[in-house]
Motif scaffolding. Structure first.
Motif, PDB file in Angstrom:
ATOM      1  N   ILE B 133       0.828  -1.209   0.000  1.00 26.81           N
ATOM      2  CA  ILE B 133       0.000   0.000   0.000  1.00 26.81           C
ATOM      3  C   ILE B 133       0.859   1.254   0.000  1.00 26.81           C
ATOM      4  O   ILE B 133       0.497   2.276  -0.573  1.00 26.81           O
ATOM      5  CB  ILE B 133      -0.916   0.044   1.244  1.00 26.81           C
ATOM      6  N   ALA B 134       2.009   1.163   0.658  1.00 21.01           N
ATOM      7  CA  ALA B 134       2.813   2.350   0.926  1.00 21.01           C
ATOM      8  C   ALA B 134       3.146   3.179  -0.330  1.00 21.01           C
ATOM      9  O   ALA B 134       2.974   4.401  -0.310  1.00 21.01           O
ATOM     10  CB  ALA B 134       4.086   1.955   1.674  1.00 21.01           C
ATOM     11  N   PRO B 135       3.592   2.560  -1.441  1.00 18.63           N
ATOM     12  CA  PRO B 135       3.944   3.393  -2.611  1.00 18.63           C
ATOM     13  C   PRO B 135       2.781   4.264  -3.061  1.00 18.63           C
ATOM     14  O   PRO B 135       2.960   5.435  -3.404  1.00 18.63           O
ATOM     15  CB  PRO B 135       4.286   2.352  -3.681  1.00 18.63           C
ATOM     16  N   LEU B 136       1.553   3.696  -3.032  1.00 22.31           N
ATOM     17  CA  LEU B 136       0.382   4.469  -3.421  1.00 22.31           C
ATOM     18  C   LEU B 136       0.163   5.649  -2.481  1.00 22.31           C
ATOM     19  O   LEU B 136      -0.146   6.760  -2.909  1.00 22.31           O
ATOM     20  CB  LEU B 136      -0.854   3.564  -3.403  1.00 22.31           C
ATOM     21  N   ILE B 137       0.322   5.362  -1.214  1.00 20.04           N
ATOM     22  CA  ILE B 137       0.111   6.434  -0.225  1.00 20.04           C
ATOM     23  C   ILE B 137       1.021   7.609  -0.537  1.00 20.04           C
ATOM     24  O   ILE B 137       0.593   8.766  -0.544  1.00 20.04           O
ATOM     25  CB  ILE B 137       0.378   5.908   1.198  1.00 20.04           C
ATOM     26  N   PHE B 138       2.281   7.298  -0.872  1.00 21.20           N
ATOM     27  CA  PHE B 138       3.228   8.405  -1.074  1.00 21.20           C
ATOM     28  C   PHE B 138       3.002   9.139  -2.394  1.00 21.20           C
ATOM     29  O   PHE B 138       3.538  10.215  -2.611  1.00 21.20           O
ATOM     30  CB  PHE B 138       4.668   7.911  -0.940  1.00 21.20           C
ATOM     31  N   ILE B 139       2.204   8.550  -3.260  1.00 25.05           N
ATOM     32  CA  ILE B 139       1.829   9.291  -4.462  1.00 25.05           C
ATOM     33  C   ILE B 139       0.843  10.394  -4.117  1.00 25.05           C
ATOM     34  O   ILE B 139       0.923  11.513  -4.616  1.00 25.05           O
ATOM     35  CB  ILE B 139       1.215   8.334  -5.515  1.00 25.05           C
ATOM     36  N   TYR B 140      -0.099  10.075  -3.237  1.00 23.34           N
ATOM     37  CA  TYR B 140      -1.174  11.026  -2.966  1.00 23.34           C
ATOM     38  C   TYR B 140      -0.913  11.921  -1.769  1.00 23.34           C
ATOM     39  O   TYR B 140      -1.484  12.989  -1.654  1.00 23.34           O
ATOM     40  CB  TYR B 140      -2.496  10.276  -2.777  1.00 23.34           C
ATOM     41  N   VAL B 141      -0.108  11.438  -0.836  1.00 18.99           N
ATOM     42  CA  VAL B 141       0.126  12.249   0.352  1.00 18.99           C
ATOM     43  C   VAL B 141       1.414  13.033   0.165  1.00 18.99           C
ATOM     44  O   VAL B 141       2.481  12.453  -0.024  1.00 18.99           O
ATOM     45  CB  VAL B 141       0.206  11.360   1.616  1.00 18.99           C
ATOM     46  N   GLU B 142       1.296  14.339   0.191  1.00 17.34           N
ATOM     47  CA  GLU B 142       2.451  15.207  -0.043  1.00 17.34           C
ATOM     48  C   GLU B 142       3.465  15.093   1.086  1.00 17.34           C
ATOM     49  O   GLU B 142       4.634  14.818   0.870  1.00 17.34           O
ATOM     50  CB  GLU B 142       1.972  16.666  -0.132  1.00 17.34           C
ATOM     51  N   SER B 143       2.937  15.299   2.311  1.00 14.84           N
ATOM     52  CA  SER B 143       3.847  15.349   3.462  1.00 14.84           C
ATOM     53  C   SER B 143       4.419  13.972   3.745  1.00 14.84           C
ATOM     54  O   SER B 143       3.690  12.983   3.868  1.00 14.84           O
ATOM     55  CB  SER B 143       3.092  15.860   4.685  1.00 14.84           C
ATOM     56  N   LYS B 144       5.729  13.907   3.801  1.00 12.96           N
ATOM     57  CA  LYS B 144       6.381  12.634   4.043  1.00 12.96           C
ATOM     58  C   LYS B 144       6.025  12.079   5.417  1.00 12.96           C
ATOM     59  O   LYS B 144       5.737  10.900   5.587  1.00 12.96           O
ATOM     60  CB  LYS B 144       7.893  12.801   3.923  1.00 12.96           C
ATOM     61  N   VAL B 145       6.008  12.989   6.405  1.00 14.87           N
ATOM     62  CA  VAL B 145       5.683  12.553   7.774  1.00 14.87           C
ATOM     63  C   VAL B 145       4.260  12.003   7.822  1.00 14.87           C
ATOM     64  O   VAL B 145       4.003  10.941   8.399  1.00 14.87           O
ATOM     65  CB  VAL B 145       5.842  13.723   8.760  1.00 14.87           C
ATOM     66  N   ALA B 146       3.335  12.710   7.192  1.00 17.45           N
ATOM     67  CA  ALA B 146       1.944  12.241   7.204  1.00 17.45           C
ATOM     68  C   ALA B 146       1.831  10.875   6.541  1.00 17.45           C
ATOM     69  O   ALA B 146       1.141   9.975   7.038  1.00 17.45           O
ATOM     70  CB  ALA B 146       1.051  13.256   6.493  1.00 17.45           C
TER      71      ALA B 146
END
Ligand code: ATP
Ligand code: MG
Lengths: 259, 287
Positions: B133-146
């Motif tokens: 799931i993680a790669p997808l999350i980082f596509i849509y979520v700008e903030s790295k921490v979030a």
């Protein structure tokens, strides 16, 4: 509240009228139960397993409702008018003895300070005033049951329902608690309905024994125990007691044959 | 003990052979609990060292323990910084997992309809590997921490949710009846009966969630790549790997393991402190 000598002179507290309770799968837990409970009665429900004793108690406690018939109170019970004691002590393990006894008041929204004296009184009555701050796991089985009784009494209820409260205790503790229970009932003058499997216990404690049969659950007979209160250890060995035990045993035999 | 004067002869110490043996056994066990694992570790390190030396393994394949230790002492402050970052993400994720997991459990408990609607999705989130799931999350979520928090939350909330749900439902039936007889409201039942009953279950879930938050934080960091917010421990491992700095990888790995241990120990302690007065599970540690 002094107990009138004659059972029939007492004021009516509640009436169980032609009550049926049928559980899914056509389990007839109770059929046509009639019972008039009067103020100050000590009633035992005696009968074989499955004859609907617990079911009858739950109906009177308002925890479930009759399939047919009704439970009619002379005056509708208010919060705290009914106390219950289960076979297990049913204490909250995370709360101290005093906090457990405080529970009925807490649920009414009262503060601890305003009922501290009532709690202490109740604990004194069961001989546990020294254990207010103990946790349930630090107490013996008999002591836990005493806390449970103190909690049921603390609101000065009109009716206390007890479902085989002493069945899991040893005989010495049970006798002691039987004596104490009678003393407490005399003190606060409440009505008690007491479920038991023991003929001896029912005769020692009660003035009315309701003998029940199973399949379907129903009342077979009422045995009156007219021995005067207070009853002491001497009563346990008297000829009078033996005679009443015989009568109750015979009624119980009939109940078993009827099943 | 009372302070009444003793009457009669002074009591002789009454310890029979069996009790003495049992007491000795307890003392030995207590000592062994710490010394044995330490001895195992010492032996393992010694064996590691000997294997490296005797086989003349080059340090870019397997560094000796001494080399790893040197790296530790030489880069202590960078490692601590990295640990702080990973630790912060882990703790934040744990906090969100606890709030989300316990909150959902309470919500599910109060509304069966909400539970029926959402529970399947909680399970789906749980059974899907977070790495996927993680790669997808980082596509849509700008903030790295979030994004990292979200990854860690996905792995960590479920044990809190399921154990708290179990706890809220395992209320003693008679106590429930008692509350009904005294006219308790839903709210009173939740506060005074269900939440305390659920506490031991919740704490069990919390201990598992602690370890999972760390896993989630590490995975998220590996997927998100380094940069932006600075390097966490996972970033250090990765970076050291690129440079064939195997000692650095071992050092950062040891930090991750240590952090997992500390989290587990802290949560166990918390659990013990909260339950020791009344719960059976805390009984053994006494006497
Ligand atoms: N909630 C329920 N659902 C279905 N059947 C029930 C339920 N409660 C009780 N029964 C059935 O009703 C009958 C009477 O049960 P009850 O518990 O009142 O008996 P009892 O006299 O208290 O027995 P015991 O002495 O074993 O406690 C039994 O056959 C029991 O299986
Ligand atoms: Mg029963």
């Amino acid at each position: 509240m002094p107990r009138p000598t004659s059972i029939d002179d007492r004021a009516e507290l509640l009436r169980v009228e032609a009550v049926n309770k049928v559980f899914p799968g056509d389990v007839r837990a109770l059929m046509g139960m009639d019972l008039t409970v009067r103020q100050g009665d000590f009633i035992s429900l005696l009968g074989p397993s499955g004859c609907g004793k617990s079911t009858a108690l739950r109906l009177m406690a308002g925890l479930s409702h009759p399939t047919a018939g009704r439970i009619a109170w002379a005056a509708p019970p208010a919060r705290g008018d009914v106390g219950v004691v289960f076979q297990e002590p049913t204490l909250m393990p995370w709360a101290t003895v005093a906090q457990n006894v405080f529970l009925p008041f807490r649920l009414e929204g009262k503060s601890y300070a305003s009922v501290k004296d009532d709690i202490l009184d109740a604990l004194r009555l069961v001989g546990l005033d020294k254990f207010q701050t103990a946790y349930p796991r630090e107490l013996s089985g008999g002591m836990k049951m005493r806390v449970s009784i103190a909690r049921a009494m603390v609101t000065q209820p009109k009716l206390i329902l007890m479902d085989e409260p002493f069945a899991a205790l040893d005989e010495i503790t049970r006798f002691k608690l039987n004596n104490d229970l009678l003393a407490m009932q005399a003190r606060i003058g409440c009505t008690v309905i007491f479920v038991t499997h023991s003929v001896f216990e029912s005769v020692f404690l009660s003035d009315r024994i309701i003998v029940m049969a199973a399949r379907p659950g129903r009342v077979i007979e009422e045995v009156r125990v007219d021995a005067p209160y207070p009853r002491s250890e001497e009563f346990r060995t008297s000829a009078d007691y033996a005679a009443h035990c015989r009568a109750a045993s015979r009624a119980l035999e009939h109940a078993m044959e009827a099943a | 003990m009372t302070d009444a004067p003793l009457i009669g002869p002074a009591p002789t110490p009454m310890v029979d052979a069996e009790e003495a043996r049992r007491a000795r056994g307890r003392r030995i066990e207590l000592a062994a609990r710490y010394t044995l694992p330490l001895a195992v570790m010492a032996l393992a390190i010694l064996a590691w060292d000997r294997i490296v030396v005797w086989n003349e393994i080059p340090h870019y394949i397997l560094p000796s323990p001494a080399r790893v230790w040197d790296y530790f002492t030489g880069n202590w402050s960078t490692l601590v910084d990295a640990a702080m970052l990973t630790g912060r993400i882990t703790l934040m994720a744990l906090a969100v997992a606890v709030l989300g997991g316990a909150g959902l459990a309470i919500l599910f408990n109060q509304s069966r309809m909400v539970e029926l609607s959402l529970y399947p999705y909680a399970v789906i989130l749980q059974v899907t590997p977070v790495v996927a799931i993680a790669p997808l999350i980082f596509i849509y979520v700008e903030s790295k921490v979030a994004g990292m928090l979200m990854c860690a939350w996905i792995v960590a909330f479920f044990p809190v949710l399921s154990s708290t749900t179990l706890g809220l439902n395992s209320v003693d039936r008679n106590l429930r009846d008692l509350f009904a007889i005294y006219g308790a409201s839903r709210w009173q039942r939740l506060i005074h009966l269900q939440l305390p009953s659920a506490l031991p279950y919740f704490l069990g879930g919390l201990r598992i969630a602690g370890g999972l938050s760390l896993i989630g934080a590490v995975v998220a960091e590996l997927v998100a790549g380094t940069g932006g917010v600075g390097l966490g421990l996972a970033g250090r491992i990765q970076e050291a790997g690129y440079r064939l700095n195997i000692a650095g990888m071992f050092a950062a790995l040891a930090m991750v393991a240590a952090m997992g241990l500390v989290i587990f120990a802290a949560l166990s302690l918390l659990s013990h402190l909260l339950l020791r007065k009344w719960h059976e599970s805390a009984l053994k540690t006494e006497s």
